[in-house]
Enzyme design. Structure first.
Site, PDB file in Angstrom:
ATOM      1  N   ARG A 144      -3.179 -12.737  -1.190  1.00 54.30           N
ATOM      2  CA  ARG A 144      -4.447 -12.981  -1.893  1.00 54.30           C
ATOM      3  C   ARG A 144      -4.535 -12.122  -3.161  1.00 54.30           C
ATOM      4  O   ARG A 144      -3.619 -11.345  -3.456  1.00 54.30           O
ATOM      5  CB  ARG A 144      -5.646 -12.680  -0.985  1.00 54.30           C
ATOM      6  CG  ARG A 144      -5.683 -11.261  -0.488  1.00 54.30           C
ATOM      7  CD  ARG A 144      -6.991 -10.920   0.195  1.00 54.30           C
ATOM      8  NE  ARG A 144      -7.111  -9.490   0.344  1.00 54.30           N
ATOM      9  CZ  ARG A 144      -6.842  -8.835   1.470  1.00 54.30           C
ATOM     10  NH1 ARG A 144      -6.466  -9.483   2.543  1.00 54.30           N
ATOM     11  NH2 ARG A 144      -6.963  -7.521   1.510  1.00 54.30           N
TER      12      ARG A 144
ATOM     13  N   ASP B 102       4.555  -4.686   7.160  1.00 59.76           N
ATOM     14  CA  ASP B 102       3.783  -3.569   6.629  1.00 59.76           C
ATOM     15  C   ASP B 102       4.733  -2.766   5.736  1.00 59.76           C
ATOM     16  O   ASP B 102       5.691  -2.164   6.229  1.00 59.76           O
ATOM     17  CB  ASP B 102       3.266  -2.717   7.798  1.00 59.76           C
ATOM     18  CG  ASP B 102       2.463  -1.516   7.330  1.00 59.76           C
ATOM     19  OD1 ASP B 102       2.566  -1.153   6.135  1.00 59.76           O
ATOM     20  OD2 ASP B 102       1.748  -0.929   8.157  1.00 59.76           O
ATOM     21  N   VAL B 103       4.458  -2.764   4.421  1.00 59.40           N
ATOM     22  CA  VAL B 103       5.388  -2.099   3.502  1.00 59.40           C
ATOM     23  C   VAL B 103       5.476  -0.585   3.755  1.00 59.40           C
ATOM     24  O   VAL B 103       6.432   0.060   3.350  1.00 59.40           O
ATOM     25  CB  VAL B 103       5.021  -2.363   2.015  1.00 59.40           C
ATOM     26  CG1 VAL B 103       5.212  -3.820   1.659  1.00 59.40           C
ATOM     27  CG2 VAL B 103       3.604  -1.881   1.692  1.00 59.40           C
TER      28      VAL B 103
ATOM     29  N   TYR C 161      -6.939   7.321  -3.347  1.00 59.71           N
ATOM     30  CA  TYR C 161      -6.429   6.159  -4.076  1.00 59.71           C
ATOM     31  C   TYR C 161      -5.899   6.587  -5.454  1.00 59.71           C
ATOM     32  O   TYR C 161      -4.802   6.203  -5.872  1.00 59.71           O
ATOM     33  CB  TYR C 161      -7.563   5.137  -4.214  1.00 59.71           C
ATOM     34  CG  TYR C 161      -7.195   3.851  -4.912  1.00 59.71           C
ATOM     35  CD1 TYR C 161      -6.512   2.842  -4.238  1.00 59.71           C
ATOM     36  CD2 TYR C 161      -7.549   3.630  -6.244  1.00 59.71           C
ATOM     37  CE1 TYR C 161      -6.191   1.648  -4.880  1.00 59.71           C
ATOM     38  CE2 TYR C 161      -7.236   2.447  -6.887  1.00 59.71           C
ATOM     39  CZ  TYR C 161      -6.559   1.450  -6.198  1.00 59.71           C
ATOM     40  OH  TYR C 161      -6.245   0.275  -6.838  1.00 59.71           O
TER      41      TYR C 161
ATOM     42  N   ALA D 158      -4.862   9.515  -6.451  1.00 56.97           N
ATOM     43  CA  ALA D 158      -3.636  10.326  -6.335  1.00 56.97           C
ATOM     44  C   ALA D 158      -2.434   9.425  -6.067  1.00 56.97           C
ATOM     45  O   ALA D 158      -1.363   9.605  -6.652  1.00 56.97           O
ATOM     46  CB  ALA D 158      -3.802  11.347  -5.215  1.00 56.97           C
TER      47      ALA D 158
HETATM   48  P1  NAD Z   1      -6.514  -7.284  -2.266  1.00 56.97           P
HETATM   49  O1  NAD Z   1      -7.138  -6.383  -1.271  1.00 56.97           O
HETATM   50  O2  NAD Z   1      -7.216  -8.515  -2.692  1.00 56.97           O
HETATM   51  O3  NAD Z   1      -5.057  -7.689  -1.774  1.00 56.97           O
HETATM   52  C1  NAD Z   1      -4.177  -6.731  -1.260  1.00 56.97           C
HETATM   53  C2  NAD Z   1      -2.934  -7.407  -0.730  1.00 56.97           C
HETATM   54  O4  NAD Z   1      -2.104  -6.377  -0.185  1.00 56.97           O
HETATM   55  C3  NAD Z   1      -3.190  -8.397   0.398  1.00 56.97           C
HETATM   56  O5  NAD Z   1      -2.307  -9.488   0.249  1.00 56.97           O
HETATM   57  C4  NAD Z   1      -2.801  -7.611   1.673  1.00 56.97           C
HETATM   58  O6  NAD Z   1      -2.299  -8.446   2.700  1.00 56.97           O
HETATM   59  C5  NAD Z   1      -1.709  -6.739   1.126  1.00 56.97           C
HETATM   60  N1  NAD Z   1      -1.470  -5.540   1.918  1.00 56.97           N
HETATM   61  C6  NAD Z   1      -2.354  -4.572   2.251  1.00 56.97           C
HETATM   62  N2  NAD Z   1      -1.735  -3.647   2.996  1.00 56.97           N
HETATM   63  C7  NAD Z   1      -0.446  -4.044   3.122  1.00 56.97           C
HETATM   64  C8  NAD Z   1       0.693  -3.510   3.777  1.00 56.97           C
HETATM   65  N3  NAD Z   1       0.635  -2.363   4.466  1.00 56.97           N
HETATM   66  N4  NAD Z   1       1.861  -4.195   3.711  1.00 56.97           N
HETATM   67  C9  NAD Z   1       1.946  -5.357   3.045  1.00 56.97           C
HETATM   68  N5  NAD Z   1       0.900  -5.906   2.395  1.00 56.97           N
HETATM   69  C10 NAD Z   1      -0.279  -5.248   2.446  1.00 56.97           C
HETATM   70  O7  NAD Z   1      -6.183  -6.336  -3.511  1.00 56.97           O
HETATM   71  P2  NAD Z   1      -5.980  -6.683  -5.050  1.00 56.97           P
HETATM   72  O8  NAD Z   1      -7.231  -6.376  -5.749  1.00 56.97           O
HETATM   73  O9  NAD Z   1      -5.327  -7.993  -5.220  1.00 56.97           O
HETATM   74  O10 NAD Z   1      -4.949  -5.510  -5.414  1.00 56.97           O
HETATM   75  C11 NAD Z   1      -3.565  -5.704  -5.599  1.00 56.97           C
HETATM   76  C12 NAD Z   1      -2.988  -4.440  -6.218  1.00 56.97           C
HETATM   77  O11 NAD Z   1      -3.622  -4.189  -7.474  1.00 56.97           O
HETATM   78  C13 NAD Z   1      -3.205  -3.186  -5.380  1.00 56.97           C
HETATM   79  O12 NAD Z   1      -2.086  -2.346  -5.472  1.00 56.97           O
HETATM   80  C14 NAD Z   1      -4.398  -2.532  -6.042  1.00 56.97           C
HETATM   81  O13 NAD Z   1      -4.420  -1.152  -5.815  1.00 56.97           O
HETATM   82  C15 NAD Z   1      -4.138  -2.878  -7.492  1.00 56.97           C
HETATM   83  N6  NAD Z   1      -5.331  -2.823  -8.340  1.00 56.97           N
HETATM   84  C16 NAD Z   1      -6.421  -3.621  -8.086  1.00 56.97           C
HETATM   85  C17 NAD Z   1      -7.519  -3.530  -8.919  1.00 56.97           C
HETATM   86  C18 NAD Z   1      -8.748  -4.364  -8.719  1.00 56.97           C
HETATM   87  O14 NAD Z   1      -9.751  -4.102  -9.403  1.00 56.97           O
HETATM   88  N7  NAD Z   1      -8.739  -5.373  -7.866  1.00 56.97           N
HETATM   89  C19 NAD Z   1      -7.509  -2.642  -9.998  1.00 56.97           C
HETATM   90  C20 NAD Z   1      -6.389  -1.869 -10.218  1.00 56.97           C
HETATM   91  C21 NAD Z   1      -5.298  -1.964  -9.384  1.00 56.97           C
END
Ligand code: NAD
Length: 266
Positions: free
Chosen positions: A34, A82-83, A174, A176
């Site tokens: 997602r 789980d990564v 987060y 860090a």
């Molecule tokens: P989200 O929560 O919508 O999606 C996270 C995804 O990571 C999901 O598919 C989930 O299944 C997967 N995931 C979670 N834990 C996992 C694990 N242990 N092993 C494998 N998969 C795992 O988050 P998002 O907003 O799409 O964020 C994606 C990336 O972008 C993340 O690294 C987040 O930190 C980064 N990010 C997001 C934002 C934001 O505003 N949404 C801003 C900056 C950075």
């Protein structure tokens, strides 16, 4: 035959397609079920890449994405792991090798947040976030490096965050972990440059995904008022930058942190 897309006649996502820049390449996208990861997987597939859709728990979302990739004419391999768990990442690599072959592009996107003020932050909230956000990047990079070393167009793209650059109240864990990803990216870029492997990071600002959906309305308004472009980013805006960094257009770019934040942090 499909009409070529233009600004006046974009595709169904409102985008102008720039061609199949990644034809014949294979990519692993972690956390692809997602949000930003899903859009990254789709954008890579639209540009001709086969994709490994890694995720942790949302089987249905991952299968649905695989169907869309299939409809685009590219191969998808769905794998739940789980990564943060090295054994599971090693198993995933074996499965990918068996069903798809070796990969050229690794997108370390999976990430979680467990927000709370530091005075209330339990050790578990620290460890969980580091397990996924930092150990996940270590594990996947360590395991898939063998593939990348054999690729003609190897790329590692790590998704960090604006919060890792400027800090944020309630996100010490987060922030860090995301700052750690930047140091990791720059170090690895220097180490792997002689092997021809480009390592870059993308630092999104506030992007409209599930990660933001829990934020109360008044806080969302406050955040938007701090963004010079006065809006949140879209997952596809991050995905397009991944395609660029994965493409030959980014051949001489390594160790870079690309901000996609509407001007919020410069
Ligand atoms: P989200 O929560 O919508 O999606 C996270 C995804 O990571 C999901 O598919 C989930 O299944 C997967 N995931 C979670 N834990 C996992 C694990 N242990 N092993 C494998 N998969 C795992 O988050 P998002 O907003 O799409 O964020 C994606 C990336 O972008 C993340 O690294 C987040 O930190 C980064 N990010 C997001 C934002 C934001 O505003 N949404 C801003 C900056 C950075």
């Amino acid at each position: 035959m499909q009409e070529p897309t233009t600004r006046e006649n974009p595709n169904e996502d409102g985008l102008v397609e720039t061609g199949r820049r990644l034809e014949g390449r294979r990519a692993v996208v972690t956390g692809a079920s997602r949000g930003i990861g899903r859009e990254i997987a789709l954008a890579l597939a639209r540009n001709g890449a086969d994709v490994v859709i890694n995720y942790r728990s949302s089987d249905e979302d991952a299968d649905d994405l695989a169907r869309v990739v299939d409809e685009l004419g590219e191969q998808a391999w769905v794998y739940s792991a789980d990564v943060g768990e090295m054994d599971q990442v090693k198993e995933m690599k074996r499965s990918v090798e068996k069903h798809m072959g070796k990969v050229d592009i690794l997108v370390n996107n999976a990430g979680i947040n467990r927000d709370t003020m530091f005075s209330k932050m339990e050790e578990d909230a620290w460890k969980e976030v580091f397990s996924v956000n930092m150990n996940g990047v270590f594990n996947c990079t360590k395991v898939f490096l063998e593939h990348l070393e054999q690729s003609t167009y190897p790329r590692i793209i790590n998704i960090t965050s604006i919060v890792g650059q400027m800090g944020n109240v309630g996100q010490a864990n987060y922030a860090a972990s995301k700052a750690g990803i930047i140091g990791f990216t720059k170090s690895l870029a220097k180490e792997l440059a002689r092997k021809g492997i480009n390592v870059n990071a993308i630092a999104p600002g506030f992007i409209e995904t599930d990660m933001l959906s829990g934020v109360p309305d008044e806080v969302r308004k406050k955040i938007v008022s701090l963004i010079p472009m006065r809006r949140f980013g879209k997952p596809e805006e991050v995905a397009r930058a991944v395609v660029f960094l994965a493409s030959d257009d980014a051949d001489y770019i390594t160790g870079h942190v690309l901000n996609i934040n509407g001007g919020m942090y410069l």
